[in-house]
Scaffold this active site. Structure first.
Site, PDB file in Angstrom:
ATOM      1  N   GLU A   1      27.106  67.047  49.055  1.00  0.00           N
ATOM      2  CA  GLU A   1      27.154  68.131  48.072  1.00  0.00           C
ATOM      3  C   GLU A   1      28.536  68.221  47.434  1.00  0.00           C
ATOM      4  OE1 GLU A   1      23.986  71.485  49.248  1.00  0.00           O
ATOM      5  OE2 GLU A   1      25.419  71.070  50.861  1.00  0.00           O
TER       6      GLU A   1
ATOM      7  N   GLU B   1      19.272  67.674  55.584  1.00  0.00           N
ATOM      8  CA  GLU B   1      19.110  69.017  56.145  1.00  0.00           C
ATOM      9  C   GLU B   1      17.695  69.327  56.609  1.00  0.00           C
ATOM     10  OE1 GLU B   1      22.902  69.458  53.743  1.00  0.00           O
ATOM     11  OE2 GLU B   1      21.094  68.241  53.716  1.00  0.00           O
TER      12      GLU B   1
END
Length: 255
Positions: free
Chosen positions: A107, A127
């Site tokens: 990210e 995730e």
């Protein structure tokens, strides 16, 4: 945990937790946020490079041995790594990806303006495999970069992509095949420094703030941005054409 080095107008930020694959705990997150605050406020610093220590990992995301953020208030104001929610960042940030960039580390990469990487670098948002979601911009930025079908193959499975696929989706600007990835990033930073700092900042502002607007309205609105007005009215706006006519390198004042 985080080291910084200034080379002229370039700030080099290194995540230095190789024993944790450069994963970030709350302390490291706060430290990075303060570093990017200082970089943004320092008019002498024009480009930042963020990288990881060692050759194994850029950043393995959140340190899973510590409590995970449950809402935006659990992260620094600038987002994961002090970077992913820094939407008004005026200056360019380059990611020098020296290894795995997964979860929040990926990210951070997606939040940078230019990405250079070592040939062995890998990228993933895993995730969902641990019951979490990449909510620090990972879902939205990857979707916009790669498109629905390519993004979903990563987002819904957590699969990792190699350098060939990263280049294919337009993520990586250059692969550092025969030199250290930091040297590659420094070359890109030096190219940016050859341009007017105010014009660079204004260009980034237009690109980031109007990317999702209809072209016609965006082309009108871009003229009203403070960064654009400042660049157009600056001494540098006169210096550039003068230097071109006089066959010399411009002397940028940033004003």
């Amino acid at each position: 945990m985080i080291t910084t080095e200034k080379r002229g107008h370039i700030t080099i930020v290194t995540i230095d937790r190789p024993e944790r694959r450069n994963a970030l705990d709350a302390e490291a997150q706060a430290e990075l946020n303060a570093i990017f605050d200082a970089f943004e406020a320092d008019d002498d610093q024009r480009v930042a490079i963020v990288t990881g220590a060692g050759d194994k990992a850029f950043c393995a995301g959140h340190d899973l041995s510590t409590p995970a953020p449950e809402c935006p208030d659990d992260m620094p104001r600038g987002g994961f790594g002090g970077l992913t929610a820094r939407f008004a960042m005026r200056k360019p940030v380059i990611a020098a990806v020296n290894g795995f960039a997964v979860g929040g580390g990926f990210e951070m990469v997606l939040a940078c303006d230019i990405v250079v990487a070592a040939p062995h670098a890998r990228f993933a948002l895993p995730e969902v495999r641990v019951g979490m979601m990449p909510l620090a911009g990972g879902i939205l930025r990857l979707y916009r970069l790669a498109g629905h079908h390519r993004a979903m193959t990563m987002l819904l499975t957590g699969r990792m992509i190699d350098m060939a696929e990263a280049e294919g989706i337009g993520l990586v600007a250059e692969v550092a095949h025969s030199r250290p990835v930091l040297d590659c990033a420094l070359e890109w930073a030096t190219r940016i420094l050859e341009a007017s700092p105010l014009a660079v900042q204004a260009t980034k502002a237009v690109a980031t703030r109007f990317a999702d607007q209809p072209l016609g309205s965006a082309m009108d609105a871009q003229w009203t941005l403070p960064e654009v007005i400042r660049a157009q009215q600056s001494q540098d706006a006169a210096e550039g054409p003068a230097a071109f006519i006089e066959h010399r390198k411009p002397h940028w004042r940033g004003c």
